[in-house]
Design an enzyme around this catalytic site. Structure first.
Site, PDB file in Angstrom:
ATOM      1  N   HIS A   1       0.826  -1.203   0.000  1.00 19.40           N
ATOM      2  CA  HIS A   1       0.000   0.000   0.000  1.00 19.40           C
ATOM      3  C   HIS A   1       0.862   1.254   0.000  1.00 19.40           C
ATOM      4  O   HIS A   1       1.658   1.478   0.911  1.00 19.40           O
ATOM      5  CB  HIS A   1      -0.902   0.008   1.235  1.00 19.40           C
ATOM      6  CG  HIS A   1      -1.983   1.042   1.187  1.00 19.40           C
ATOM      7  ND1 HIS A   1      -3.211   0.789   0.632  1.00 19.40           N
ATOM      8  CD2 HIS A   1      -2.020   2.324   1.588  1.00 19.40           C
ATOM      9  CE1 HIS A   1      -3.966   1.871   0.723  1.00 19.40           C
ATOM     10  NE2 HIS A   1      -3.261   2.830   1.292  1.00 19.40           N
TER      11      HIS A   1
ATOM     12  N   ASP B   1       0.266   5.582  -0.981  1.00 16.55           N
ATOM     13  CA  ASP B   1      -0.753   6.577  -1.303  1.00 16.55           C
ATOM     14  C   ASP B   1      -0.253   7.723  -2.173  1.00 16.55           C
ATOM     15  O   ASP B   1      -0.849   8.808  -2.149  1.00 16.55           O
ATOM     16  CB  ASP B   1      -1.331   7.153  -0.008  1.00 16.55           C
ATOM     17  CG  ASP B   1      -2.426   6.284   0.585  1.00 16.55           C
ATOM     18  OD1 ASP B   1      -3.400   5.999  -0.133  1.00 16.55           O
ATOM     19  OD2 ASP B   1      -2.297   5.879   1.751  1.00 16.55           O
TER      20      ASP B   1
ATOM     21  N   GLU C   1      -8.978   1.633  -2.386  1.00 18.42           N
ATOM     22  CA  GLU C   1      -9.055   1.622  -0.925  1.00 18.42           C
ATOM     23  C   GLU C   1     -10.428   2.120  -0.469  1.00 18.42           C
ATOM     24  O   GLU C   1     -10.641   3.299  -0.275  1.00 18.42           O
ATOM     25  CB  GLU C   1      -7.956   2.483  -0.317  1.00 18.42           C
ATOM     26  CG  GLU C   1      -7.876   2.348   1.195  1.00 18.42           C
ATOM     27  CD  GLU C   1      -6.755   3.150   1.812  1.00 18.42           C
ATOM     28  OE1 GLU C   1      -6.424   2.885   2.977  1.00 18.42           O
ATOM     29  OE2 GLU C   1      -6.218   4.052   1.141  1.00 18.42           O
TER      30      GLU C   1
ATOM     31  N   HIS D   1     -13.314   1.899   3.977  1.00 19.69           N
ATOM     32  CA  HIS D   1     -12.249   2.732   4.529  1.00 19.69           C
ATOM     33  C   HIS D   1     -12.687   3.089   5.950  1.00 19.69           C
ATOM     34  O   HIS D   1     -13.064   2.212   6.713  1.00 19.69           O
ATOM     35  CB  HIS D   1     -11.961   3.953   3.650  1.00 19.69           C
ATOM     36  CG  HIS D   1     -10.700   4.658   4.058  1.00 19.69           C
ATOM     37  ND1 HIS D   1     -10.710   5.912   4.619  1.00 19.69           N
ATOM     38  CD2 HIS D   1      -9.410   4.259   4.047  1.00 19.69           C
ATOM     39  CE1 HIS D   1      -9.471   6.267   4.917  1.00 19.69           C
ATOM     40  NE2 HIS D   1      -8.657   5.279   4.579  1.00 19.69           N
TER      41      HIS D   1
ATOM     42  N   HIS E   1      -8.874  -1.994   7.381  1.00 22.40           N
ATOM     43  CA  HIS E   1      -9.921  -0.992   7.627  1.00 22.40           C
ATOM     44  C   HIS E   1     -11.278  -1.575   7.998  1.00 22.40           C
ATOM     45  O   HIS E   1     -12.150  -0.821   8.442  1.00 22.40           O
ATOM     46  CB  HIS E   1     -10.113  -0.042   6.436  1.00 22.40           C
ATOM     47  CG  HIS E   1      -9.082   1.030   6.336  1.00 22.40           C
ATOM     48  ND1 HIS E   1      -9.043   2.107   7.202  1.00 22.40           N
ATOM     49  CD2 HIS E   1      -8.048   1.198   5.478  1.00 22.40           C
ATOM     50  CE1 HIS E   1      -8.025   2.887   6.869  1.00 22.40           C
ATOM     51  NE2 HIS E   1      -7.400   2.358   5.839  1.00 22.40           N
TER      52      HIS E   1
ATOM     53  N   HIS F   1      -2.441  -3.216   4.672  1.00 20.67           N
ATOM     54  CA  HIS F   1      -1.621  -2.390   5.577  1.00 20.67           C
ATOM     55  C   HIS F   1      -2.246  -2.374   6.966  1.00 20.67           C
ATOM     56  O   HIS F   1      -3.006  -1.489   7.306  1.00 20.67           O
ATOM     57  CB  HIS F   1      -1.426  -0.971   5.023  1.00 20.67           C
ATOM     58  CG  HIS F   1      -2.665  -0.195   4.732  1.00 20.67           C
ATOM     59  ND1 HIS F   1      -3.704  -0.661   3.952  1.00 20.67           N
ATOM     60  CD2 HIS F   1      -3.058   1.058   5.111  1.00 20.67           C
ATOM     61  CE1 HIS F   1      -4.654   0.244   3.861  1.00 20.67           C
ATOM     62  NE2 HIS F   1      -4.300   1.302   4.579  1.00 20.67           N
TER      63      HIS F   1
ATOM     64  N   ASP G   1       2.132   1.979   3.766  1.00 19.91           N
ATOM     65  CA  ASP G   1       1.220   3.125   3.906  1.00 19.91           C
ATOM     66  C   ASP G   1       1.948   4.459   3.739  1.00 19.91           C
ATOM     67  O   ASP G   1       1.500   5.489   4.246  1.00 19.91           O
ATOM     68  CB  ASP G   1       0.482   3.091   5.253  1.00 19.91           C
ATOM     69  CG  ASP G   1      -0.814   3.905   5.249  1.00 19.91           C
ATOM     70  OD1 ASP G   1      -1.303   4.247   4.157  1.00 19.91           O
ATOM     71  OD2 ASP G   1      -1.330   4.200   6.333  1.00 19.91           O
TER      72      ASP G   1
END
Length: 418
Positions: A43, A45, A153, A180, A221, A242, A350
């Site tokens: 993961h 971003d 995500e 999420h 999540h 993650h 992450d």
């Protein structure tokens, strides 16, 4: 002394007198593992960071080096130079968009994030690749590129539509996190008030259709009930892209021990996050204390927000957040190894989606330090190679194999509004 005895004695003396030749350092073990099996990170971003910092306008954006501070003083965690330094060989790029009750907006934003991720990768053909299958990914890694795959995500990205799910797969999305930070209309999040006690019937269809397509079910999540429901439904291995483990830090975003045996039975993988707030119980305790103090000050200075802000600033100065040592991340990995075994562990940093990391893991260049810490704890090179990418590639291939076995199965059809 006869000749064979003399030679044996000399060989033993050589080993005693040159211990460096007899045993590799932890750093050398880590380096050897990461050269043979570069990191496949679960993961990152960067696409959302691009949306926030440059509005997805990237034609003049330099992804070779992003170490220059942005206007707000922050620095990105990721660029090509540091991916290379960190021995990252493959990356799931998150096409994250925020939890949103306006699902049509979430779908549009997701497509925009898919677009910017693809455009970024296309600008650096010598360094980055975009793979749609495990075979393509392995070829790109072998060619020395950072192979890429896309991960959505949050289930808000499909707008409660299996048709949109199928089209996202067609655009290259190879995993989807079921929620999420907020519930979707069909699944409970770990950080929202429970509404469905896990998955709804439609949520179960989402998992089944992901299995049929060959899209990995990601359970980071989601609530504990959603984890259990998804593991019960899924016929292909799942991932936690993650997450940490609650046994080390009791955070709702982490995986509880009650779920881990089902992850092992399913053949899935928990990719350990490097966000300090999810890793470190001391940092979590500090955050809870700060939240309580903020609420107290707002109540104390009701009608005087400036005074509350000043008082909280003074509290922050007197109570700095603790630094998280690199060993905390290794503690989460140790727990997974002890409970479900080395075959079910990966790494999901992450990066560029968090604001606090362990010391030594400040960006994607830090992975060799984590692997040296694991080697220092007795992990073998073969075990490190499984954690770095072997386990994730196994899961990806197993998901593809299950989808191939269902090739003749028709899509799940759900009625759409007239």
């Amino acid at each position: 002394m006869n000749k064979p005895t003399l030679l044996a004695g000399l060989a033993a003396f050589a080993l005693i007198s040159t211990p460096a030749l007899a045993q590799k350092t932890p750093e050398a073990v880590a380096e050897a593992a990461l050269k043979k099996a570069p990191i496949f990170d679960g993961h990152n971003d960067v696409p959302w960071e691009l949306r926030g910092s440059v509005g997805n306008v990237i034609n003049a954006f330099d992804f070779n080096d992003t170490t220059k501070a942005k206007p707000d003083g922050s620095v990105m965690h990721t660029d090509i130079q540091r991916l290379r330094k960190g021995h990252v060989g493959a990356q799931f790029w998150s096409v994250y968009v925020p939890s949103n009750t306006n699902e049509q907006q979430a779908v549009q934003q997701t497509i925009e994030q898919i677009d910017v991720a693809k455009r970024l990768i296309a600008r650096y053909p010598n360094d980055l690749g975009l793979a749609s299958t495990s075979a393509e990914l392995e070829r790109q890694m072998k060619a020395g590129k950072v192979a890429g795959m896309l991960g959505a995500e949050g289930g808000q990205s499909i707008g409660s539509s299996l048709a949109v799910l199928r089209e996202l797969y067609g655009m290259g999305v190879r995993y989807m996190t079921l929620t999420h930070s907020k519930n979707t209309p069909w699944a409970d999040s770990a950080t929202d008030a429970p509404k469905y006690d896990g998955l709804t019937d439609f949520g179960r269809q989402v998992v089944q259709e992901m299995n049929r397509l060959g899209m990995i079910v990601d359970l980071s999540h989601v609530s504990e009930a959603t984890m259990k429901d998804a593991l019960e439904v899924s016929k292909a291995p799942v991932m936690f892209s993650h997450s940490g483990v609650r046994a080390v830090n009791d955070h709702p975003r982490n995986v509880p021990d009650s779920v881990l045996p089902a992850v092992k039975a399913n053949g899935g993988v928990v990719m350990v996050v490097l966000y300090a707030a999810f890793l470190d119980p001391k940092l979590r305790a500090h955050g809870l204390s700060r939240t309580a103090e903020k609420a107290r000050l707002e109540a104390l200075y009701v009608g005087n927000p400036d005074a509350a802000t000043a008082a909280l600033k003074a509290w922050d100065a007197a109570n700095p957040a603790p630094q998280t040592p690199i060993g905390i991340a290794a503690d989460h990995i140790d727990h997974l190894k002890k409970t479900i075994g080395i075959d079910h562990i990966g790494i999901g940093g992450d990066y560029d989606g968090m604001d606090a990391t362990p010391v030594g893991l400040e960006d994607v260049a830090g992975y060799p330090r984590l692997f040296a810490e694991l080697a220092r704890r007795g992990y073998t090179q073969a075990e490190l190679e499984k954690i770095s990418s072997g386990n994730m590639i196994r899961v990806l291939k197993a998901v593809e194999a299950y989808a191939a076995s269902r090739k003749g199965q028709p899509p799940i059809e759900t009625p759409v509004a007239k």
